[in-house]
Design a protein around this motif. Structure first.
Motif, mmCIF file in Angstrom:
data_model
loop_
_atom_site.group_PDB
_atom_site.id
_atom_site.type_symbol
_atom_site.label_atom_id
_atom_site.label_comp_id
_atom_site.label_asym_id
_atom_site.label_seq_id
_atom_site.Cartn_x
_atom_site.Cartn_y
_atom_site.Cartn_z
ATOM 1 N N ASN A 608 0.969 -1.258 -0.007
ATOM 2 C CA ASN A 608 0.100 0.073 -0.165
ATOM 3 C C ASN A 608 0.789 1.432 0.010
ATOM 4 O OD1 ASN A 608 0.762 0.368 2.860
ATOM 5 N ND2 ASN A 608 -0.417 -1.161 3.199
ATOM 6 N N LEU A 609 0.294 2.223 -0.154
ATOM 7 C CA LEU A 609 1.036 3.616 -0.155
ATOM 8 C C LEU A 609 1.903 3.951 1.145
ATOM 9 C CD1 LEU A 609 1.461 6.220 -1.798
ATOM 10 C CD2 LEU A 609 -0.497 7.232 -1.095
ATOM 11 N N THR A 610 1.321 3.881 2.295
ATOM 12 C CA THR A 610 2.160 3.966 3.306
ATOM 13 C C THR A 610 3.264 3.214 3.566
ATOM 14 O OG1 THR A 610 0.592 2.452 4.782
ATOM 15 C CG2 THR A 610 -0.030 4.419 4.610
ATOM 16 N N SER A 611 3.345 1.824 2.978
ATOM 17 C CA SER A 611 4.464 0.986 3.024
ATOM 18 C C SER A 611 5.533 1.357 2.002
ATOM 19 C CB SER A 611 3.981 -0.457 3.260
ATOM 20 O OG SER A 611 3.506 -0.779 1.639
ATOM 21 N N VAL A 612 5.289 2.371 1.131
ATOM 22 C CA VAL A 612 6.259 2.323 0.081
ATOM 23 C C VAL A 612 7.497 2.877 0.675
ATOM 24 C CG1 VAL A 612 6.824 3.947 -1.897
ATOM 25 C CG2 VAL A 612 4.514 2.729 -1.867
ATOM 26 N N ILE A 613 7.665 3.681 1.696
ATOM 27 C CA ILE A 613 8.876 4.241 2.101
ATOM 28 C C ILE A 613 9.822 3.207 2.689
ATOM 29 C CG2 ILE A 613 9.782 5.972 3.812
ATOM 30 C CD1 ILE A 613 7.500 7.645 3.667
ATOM 31 N N ASP A 614 9.286 2.476 3.577
ATOM 32 C CA ASP A 614 10.197 1.074 4.067
ATOM 33 C C ASP A 614 10.606 0.284 2.888
ATOM 34 O OD1 ASP A 614 10.079 2.462 6.492
ATOM 35 O OD2 ASP A 614 8.205 1.321 7.225
ATOM 36 N N THR A 615 9.641 -0.219 2.116
ATOM 37 C CA THR A 615 9.784 -1.011 0.945
ATOM 38 C C THR A 615 10.810 -0.492 0.119
ATOM 39 O OG1 THR A 615 7.541 -1.707 1.185
ATOM 40 C CG2 THR A 615 8.747 -2.327 -0.778
ATOM 41 N N ARG A 616 10.788 0.889 -0.245
ATOM 42 C CA ARG A 616 11.867 1.268 -1.097
ATOM 43 C C ARG A 616 13.314 1.222 -0.477
ATOM 44 N NH1 ARG A 616 9.805 5.837 -2.070
ATOM 45 N NH2 ARG A 616 9.049 5.240 -4.404
ATOM 46 N N ILE A 621 18.852 -1.140 -0.020
ATOM 47 C CA ILE A 621 19.886 -1.621 0.831
ATOM 48 C C ILE A 621 20.190 -3.175 0.438
ATOM 49 C CG2 ILE A 621 19.653 0.156 2.580
ATOM 50 C CD1 ILE A 621 18.570 -2.056 4.257
ATOM 51 N N ASN A 622 19.268 -4.067 0.084
ATOM 52 C CA ASN A 622 19.441 -5.363 -0.228
ATOM 53 C C ASN A 622 19.701 -5.592 -1.578
ATOM 54 O OD1 ASN A 622 18.943 -5.905 2.452
ATOM 55 N ND2 ASN A 622 16.789 -6.033 2.155
ATOM 56 N N LYS A 623 19.133 -5.014 -2.921
ATOM 57 C CA LYS A 623 19.429 -5.307 -3.999
ATOM 58 C C LYS A 623 20.164 -4.349 -4.911
ATOM 59 C CE LYS A 623 14.960 -8.115 -4.105
ATOM 60 N NZ LYS A 623 13.694 -8.383 -4.688
ATOM 61 N N VAL A 624 20.158 -3.136 -4.662
ATOM 62 C CA VAL A 624 20.555 -2.031 -5.303
ATOM 63 C C VAL A 624 22.017 -1.729 -4.864
ATOM 64 C CG1 VAL A 624 20.532 0.022 -6.467
ATOM 65 C CG2 VAL A 624 18.489 -1.139 -6.076
ATOM 66 N N LEU A 625 22.234 -1.469 -3.606
ATOM 67 C CA LEU A 625 23.561 -0.953 -3.383
ATOM 68 C C LEU A 625 24.511 -2.091 -3.209
ATOM 69 C CD1 LEU A 625 24.882 1.312 -1.790
ATOM 70 C CD2 LEU A 625 24.171 0.587 0.336
ATOM 71 N N PRO A 626 24.204 -3.439 -2.946
ATOM 72 C CA PRO A 626 25.291 -4.370 -3.041
ATOM 73 C C PRO A 626 25.997 -4.193 -4.372
ATOM 74 C CG PRO A 626 23.460 -5.280 -1.924
ATOM 75 C CD PRO A 626 23.022 -4.045 -2.384
ATOM 76 N N GLU A 627 25.409 -4.068 -5.670
ATOM 77 C CA GLU A 627 25.846 -3.943 -6.747
ATOM 78 C C GLU A 627 26.644 -2.833 -7.011
ATOM 79 O OE1 GLU A 627 22.606 -3.835 -9.589
ATOM 80 O OE2 GLU A 627 21.643 -5.658 -8.636
ATOM 81 N N TYR A 628 26.978 -1.870 -6.109
ATOM 82 C CA TYR A 628 27.646 -0.565 -6.342
ATOM 83 C C TYR A 628 28.557 -0.785 -4.946
ATOM 84 C CZ TYR A 628 24.455 1.133 -9.715
ATOM 85 O OH TYR A 628 23.374 1.229 -10.772
ATOM 86 N N ARG A 629 28.848 -1.656 -4.324
ATOM 87 C CA ARG A 629 29.739 -1.653 -3.254
ATOM 88 C C ARG A 629 31.360 -1.852 -3.867
ATOM 89 N NH1 ARG A 629 28.717 -2.470 2.390
ATOM 90 N NH2 ARG A 629 26.394 -2.376 2.811
ATOM 91 N N ASP A 630 31.437 -2.388 -4.990
ATOM 92 C CA ASP A 630 32.748 -2.565 -5.524
ATOM 93 C C ASP A 630 33.403 -1.334 -5.939
ATOM 94 O OD1 ASP A 630 34.852 -3.625 -7.140
ATOM 95 O OD2 ASP A 630 34.100 -5.525 -7.313
#
Length: 778
Positions: A608-616, A621-630
């Motif tokens: 829902n709309l209220t959960s977007v902030i935490d979901t993003r 941190i789980n799927k996008v950031l690990p690809e850029y840690r190198d």
């Protein structure tokens, strides 16, 4: 004496505006960035101490002057009958309380114009190089508005109104109270409006064709009010030549859909007498001599907008552009607002004469022509420059010719406080054209001013309860409305607002949107005090607390945003209905990206709309950031629209001890330079970058190789601007450039503004990531 004399010597080198800001807040405006934000003089003396030494008796003098003005007002109130008759005057007690409240709240309110308390506290504790007072400054001088006001000197203006003496307390004009009182004045015979009003009054069988009288004389029934509160709205659509796709919605019986008029005769608009003559002269600058039809006094956009305004329906126009159509829109709503005020005041003055001529002891209930308080129009604008241009437009609309100039009180003070000194413009400042247009002139965002208009005179700085029009910023309204539990707060003057104009609503998203919501919650409420009102003259709609159903709301914005849409849908109750422009973007701002760059749009799923902030946040941190840690993925800029998301990411990066730097709208100039240098040289792998910093500064960030949009930008053009910053980097790294965008199904409007409506529909239907490649030729 030596310290005091030395302090005065140091103040002599400052401009008038800098002196005023120094006296109000105890430090210089952070725009000037003295000593990298350190508020100490060369000898180590703080500016606040210097201020105390130079002006030790300011508060006492201001209290004394306030008491003197109060005593003068009390002398004018001769009898109890006169006190009851003066229905729209501000009482001396409330006026002095208002001034004290404003002088106390200015220090707290102006220091944090854009942040809530939680975010600012977290920023102070954790950010060593960020300053809460680092707000945007003035950028460009105003154009003809200030210059025209400068040509007109105020007659008989005393030195107390001179801005060179500084503004210690908020000034209100009590000297001209009796001259602008609606209760003690009558319609001038030479104006001819009295006869016109009599002609309108004789038509008792049907409403006058005047839209003003049709709207205000309509008597709603309780059944209709209940339906507007409970039943859903019915809507219909229509396409107009200039505005495009319009959505008409209303709760009451389905109204006839408006059609755009190809040509408009000024005489058929039922403008008040002087406006028929002055409007063509004022608006001629926007009419093209090549394409203008003979006898046309409106641009195509103005004609269609005013056609809707004049029916007193609510209007939402989300395509205002400061570069192209901003000024012609301002002219149109100024004409409508002034026309409304002149008609309302003419009706009151005419009824005053009728009551004077009637036999003693005669009771007549036909003279209900007022609200519970006098202010009728509230205009919300972001900066003082906007208020300056509005007042300038009002003056031009009221002046028939050069021989018949209107008397404008406190004009010199107004020019000093709302004008702008061209010498204060920073040298060698190069910014985009839209930036120069938005931040032109005086961009102080904390102000409010009352304007009273009576026949051939205008009174600036009128007390709110003696004003017809209030021009203010959201912050200016917030500091006087106050919060629940505060002893000194006032919002009774908003009880009878008949027209609310919110211009440049998108800018308030960059300031503090909570101020707008706070205002909407306190408008058209029953006043807590009678304020000396003559209830025999109050309309029944006001006594029934139905003012909000008669209020017309005009909302102008540069974009469509869920928060702006929410205000229009949930806080507008006009019984005549609402009209919204709902055009969809076809191409999107991605077509203006000039560098060859692969764009990866990664969709995240939220319940829902209220959960977007935490979901993003978890998705990042789980799927996008690990690809850029190198280390190979260095020079990564993370664009964050929300300040609270920025604080959350910054704290996480510190906790994980990542190699990063950060820039936000509160970062000092030295901290910005340091962060940009570290990022360019590769000493810092990540750069957290807030949207509001880009909005207020528009710096070019060099060294970007990888770009992550944590959320789609509020302004679609920012997407292409940030992407095009990559061309400032060495072209040898073109092959390694990347751009990743996070979005959800709740970002449909922002997504359409970036990629276009056709691609948006495909992307929302598909749950897969979308890869786009821009060649630079689109």
């Amino acid at each position: 004496m030596g310290k005091r004399r030395g302090g005065r010597e140091l103040l002599r080198g400052l401009s008038k505006r800098r002196k005023r800001h120094l006296r109000e807040f105890g430090e210089e405006h952070p725009f000037y960035d003295p000593g990298e934000g350190i508020c100490l003089l060369p000898n180590g003396v703080s500016l606040l101490l210097l201020l105390h030494l130079c002006f030790p008796f300011q508060s006492e003098n201001s209290d004394k002057s306030s008491a003197e003005s109060d005593s003068e007002t009390e002398v004018e109130q001769v009898s109890v009958y006169h006190k009851l008759l003066a229905t729209l005057k501000t009482s001396p007690e409330s006026e002095s309380e208002e001034e004290e409240d404003e002088s106390e709240s200015e220090e707290d309110g102006d220091s944090e114009p854009e942040m809530d308390s939680e975010g600012s506290e977290e920023m102070r504790v954790d950010g060593g190089e960020e300053d809460k007072n680092d707000v945007p400054g003035q950028e460009e001088a105003p154009d003809t508005a200030e210059q025209t006001l400068g040509q007109e000197e105020a007659d008989g203006a005393d030195t107390s109104c001179d801005p060179s003496h500084g503004v210690i307390e908020e000034f209100t004009d009590v000297k001209h109270e009796s001259e602008f009182s609606l209760e003690t004045n009558f319609m001038e015979e030479e104006s001819g409006d009295r006869d016109a009003d009599k002609r309108d009054g004789n038509s008792s069988q049907a409403f006058s064709e005047d839209p003003f009288k049709q709207h205000m004389d309509k008597e709603l029934e309780e059944k209709e009010v209940k339906e507007m509160s409970t039943l859903p709205k019915t809507s219909s659509q229509s396409k107009w030549p200039r505005l495009g796709l319009l959505t008409f919605s209303s709760t009451l019986e389905k109204r006839k859909t408006l059609k755009a008029d190809k040509e408009v005769d000024v005489k058929q608009l039922y403008l008040h007498k002087p406006l028929e003559t002055t409007w063509p002269k004022v608006n001629k600058q926007f009419l093209s001599s090549v394409n203008k039809p003979s006898g046309a006094f409106f641009t195509p956009l103005q004609r269609e907008l005013f056609c809707i305004m004049n029916t007193y329906q609510d209007l939402f126009y989300p395509e205002r552009n400061a570069l192209t159509n901003g000024e012609e829109i301002r002219n149109a709503y100024c004409l409508h607002a002034l026309n409304h005020v002149l008609k309302a005041n003419a009706q009151v003055l005419s009824n005053n004469a009728k009551r004077r001529d009637q036999k003693p002891g005669t009771d007549n209930d036909d003279y209900r022509d007022q609200g519970l308080t006098r202010p009728k129009v509230l205009m919300i604008v972001p900066f003082r420059e906007c208020a300056l241009r509005i007042v300038h437009t009002f003056i031009n609309l009221l002046e028939v010719n050069e021989k018949k100039k209107i008397d404008v009180s406190n004009k010199k003070r107004f020019k000093g406080e709302y004008g702008f000194d061209p010498e204060e413009k920073p040298p060698n400042l190069k910014r985009p054209e839209d930036y120069e247009a938005i931040f032109a002139g005086n961009i102080d965002d904390h102000f409010r001013i009352g304007v009273a208009i009576l026949q051939k005179s205008m009174r600036l700085y009128a007390p709110f309860y003696s004003s017809d029009i209030i021009i203010a910023s959201p912050l200016g309204m917030r500091t006087i409305i106050g919060a629940e539990g505060e002893k000194k707060r006032d919002f009774d003057f908003l009880s009878s607002i008949e027209m609310l104009i919110i211009d440049q609503a998108d800018i308030y998203l960059m300031q503090n949107w909570e101020h707008v919501l706070h205002l909407m919650k306190h408008i058209n409420l029953l006043p807590l005090d009678s304020h000396g009102v003559d209830f025999s003259r109050v309309r029944m709609l006001n006594l029934n607390n139905w003012s909000k159903y008669y209020r017309q709301t005009l909302l102008f914005s540069a974009l469509q945003d869920p928060q702006i849409n929410s205000v229009f849908n949930k806080h507008c109750f006009n019984y005549t209905g609402q009209v919204a422009v709902r055009n969809v973007p076809l191409s999107g701002s991605i077509s203006r990206v000039v560098v060859q760059l692969p764009h990866v749009f990664r969709r995240l799923e939220a319940e829902n709309l209220t959960s977007v902030i935490d979901t993003r946040f978890q998705f990042f941190i789980n799927k996008v950031l690990p690809e850029y840690r190198d280390a190979i993925m260095s020079h990564t800029l993370i664009y964050v629209p929300s300040y609270f998301d920025y604080v959350r990411l910054r704290n996480y990066f510190k906790k994980e001890q990542l190699n990063f730097t950060h820039i936000c709208e509160y970062t000092k100039k030295a901290g910005v330079c340091r962060a940009r240098r570290f990022f360019l040289k590769g000493e810092k792998q990540f750069l957290l970058f807030t949207e509001r910093f880009h909005f207020y500064k528009r710096y070019t960030i060099k060294g970007i190789r990888n770009l992550i949009f944590y959320e789609l930008p509020t302004y679609s053009q920012f997407y292409s601007e940030i992407c095009n910053m990559m061309k400032a980097t060495d072209s040898a790294a073109d092959a390694t450039w990347t751009c990743t965008v996070l979005y959800s199904k709740y970002d449909a409007q922002k997504l359409a503004a970036v990629v276009g409506v056709d691609r948006t529909a495909q992307m929302l239907q598909s749950k897969k990531n979308v890869h786009l490649f821009v060649t630079g030729e689109n």
